[in-house]
Motif scaffolding. Structure first.
Motif, PDB file in Angstrom:
ATOM      1  N   ARG A   1      -1.594  -5.821   0.849  1.00 14.45           N
ATOM      2  CA  ARG A   1      -0.725  -6.905   1.322  1.00 14.45           C
ATOM      3  C   ARG A   1       0.716  -6.420   1.445  1.00 14.45           C
ATOM      4  N   ARG A   2       1.190  -5.713   0.432  1.00 14.72           N
ATOM      5  CA  ARG A   2       2.577  -5.220   0.476  1.00 14.72           C
ATOM      6  C   ARG A   2       2.783  -4.264   1.638  1.00 14.72           C
ATOM      7  N   ALA A   3       1.769  -3.478   1.958  1.00 13.10           N
ATOM      8  CA  ALA A   3       1.887  -2.490   3.035  1.00 13.10           C
ATOM      9  C   ALA A   3       1.528  -3.066   4.397  1.00 13.10           C
ATOM     10  N   ALA A   4       1.260  -4.364   4.469  1.00 16.06           N
ATOM     11  CA  ALA A   4       0.867  -5.026   5.720  1.00 16.06           C
ATOM     12  C   ALA A   4      -0.380  -4.375   6.315  1.00 16.06           C
ATOM     13  N   ARG A   5      -1.331  -4.009   5.451  1.00 11.77           N
ATOM     14  CA  ARG A   5      -2.559  -3.356   5.909  1.00 11.77           C
ATOM     15  C   ARG A   5      -3.796  -4.102   5.394  1.00 11.77           C
TER      16      ARG A   5
END
Length: 441
Positions: free
Chosen positions: A60-64
């Protein structure tokens, strides 16, 4: 672990497809037979991303998140197929609501499993369920078109799951472990009542999660569950350690046939086929509409409200204020009209009607809660260029119904139109989005 190290570990995991699913048994509470398994994602053993909560938080943090979700769903069905899972057992795999597309190209292994008689169940988590429900419901229609079933997970953990349950129309309702492990009280009774009403009307199976001891097992049965899952029946294990040894159950759960797609026809025409329309001028219908809005306000976080106003300019400042207030408490509020923006008010989902949509000549308000359902559907006879509130002589044919199946038909049809038209074209397809696996919670 520093974010930079997590990002590097996530990059390597995705590049190497290093997700190792485990499979937890699902048991018939009457016979004790294993009737299926749920696939749960795990990172590589010993790695900093082994725990599913850490793994998905990093994605989620890495937008993946979508990329990881696609990998997990692929690995879940591939491993199950390779280990020889066959019918009439079921395979439950999870879907993250925010990663779904509105068209579906399942992984080959999921179709292979279905051909082997496996009941493939796409399990939608309640997290983010209200973020874009129309997209989620369109995806669920595609899942069912492939012959798969749909489950709603964590029911009872958040009111939105109860409110949107009749719209997702799951074939399986999974009770949150908090219900099974909690002391009985008003909150548990309210959730139990809502689930029982849905299961009774739909024929859905009820599955209790978090069964870890005999007391939990007794609670699961008391709550109306016929299926169970939890450490009392077994922890998650690799496919090779659990799937080859599974025997067909003595009794197969009564799987309901997957629900058909939501119709986008005229709500007025659908209701008028079953109920005789009456005729009235605008002031009476305005009073009825506002009464339904007050009912929605009383339902609070258990309410779904969807309305059609013909044209965006008919969604007047006064009406905007009322719907904005509803959106602060309701599970979902949507409004439709020609030229309606996607977000006409904070918390209100908008839908732009095409010029040939019959709704551009209709005025509809639908309110749905676990134990309340009502819809006002009206057809404009005058085609007046002004809002009804400004034209007291404006005339409509209308039906007011509290018949729950009819109301749900209206509400589903309206809600489906809050999905932008561009999102349902082949040109906007995401990469392969079969069924997915996400961490147990």
């Amino acid at each position: 672990m520093p974010d930079g190290d997590e990002d590097a570990a996530l990059d390597a995991l995705l590049a190497e497809r290093a997700v190792d699913p485990v499979y937890q048994p699902i048991v018939d509470l009457a016979s004790g037979d294993v009737v299926g398994v749920e696939a749960l994602a795990r990172g590589p053993v010993g790695s900093p991303l082994e725990r599913p909560d850490v793994l998905f938080a990093a994605a989620r943090r890495a937008a993946r998140l979508g990329e990881l979700d696609a990998l997990c769903r692929g690995r879940a069905v591939e491993e199950a197929y390779a280990a020889g899972l066959s019918g009439p057992l079921a395979l439950f795999v999870n879907v993250e609501p925010l990663t779904v597309a509105t068209r579906l190209t399942p992984f080959a292994a999921s179709s292979d499993l279905a051909r082997c008689g496996v009941h493939v169940v796409a399990e939608f988590t309640e997290r983010d369920l209200t973020a874009d429900p129309a997209r989620l419901f369109a995806f669920a229609d595609q899942v069912r078109a492939r012959g798969f079933h749909v489950a709603l997970d964590d029911v009872g953990a958040h009111p939105a799951s109860l409110a949107l349950m009749p719209f997702l129309r799951p074939e399986v309702v999974k009770l949150d472990l908090g219900l099974v492990q909690a002391r009985p009280g008003p909150g548990v009774a309210a959730i139990m009542s809502a689930v029982a009403a849905y299961a009774e009307s739909s024929g859905a199976l009820v599955l209790a999660e978090g069964v870890e001891n005999p007391a939990h097992l007794a609670a699961a049965r008391s709550l109306g569950a016929t299926l169970g899952q939890g450490f009392w029946f077994g922890a998650g294990r690799p496919a090779s350690a659990i799937l080859p040894s599974l025997e067909p159950p003595r009794l197969v759960p009564p799987w309901r046939r997957p629900a058909g797609p939501v119709a986008r026809a005229s709500p007025y025409a659908a209701v008028a086929r079953a109920r005789t329309p009456r005729r009235a001028t605008a002031p009476l219908l305005l009073a009825v509409s506002r009464f339904l809005e007050r009912q929605a306000a009383e339902l609070g976080e258990l309410a779904v409200v969807v309305a059609a106003f013909e044209r965006a300019e008919f969604f007047t400042p006064t009406t905007r204020r009322r719907y904005s207030a509803l959106a602060r408490t309701a599970a979902f509020v949507g409004v439709l009209g020609a030229g309606m923006p996607a977000d006409p008010e904070p918390g209100v989902r908008g839908g732009d009607l095409a010029p040939d949509d019959p709704l551009s000549r209709e005025w509809s308000v639908a309110v749905v809660g676990p134990h309340f359902a009502a819809a006002l559907v009206a057809r404009d006879l005058d085609g007046a260029p002004r809002p009804a509130a400004a034209d007291p002589d404006r005339t409509f044919d209308y039906v007011l119904t509290h018949d729950r199946p009819l109301v749900l038909e209206v509400a589903r049809s309206l809600l489906a139109r809050t999905l932008p038209t561009a999102d349902v074209t082949e040109a906007t397809l995401a990469s392969s989005v079969g069924v997915a696996s996400v961490p147990e919670r």
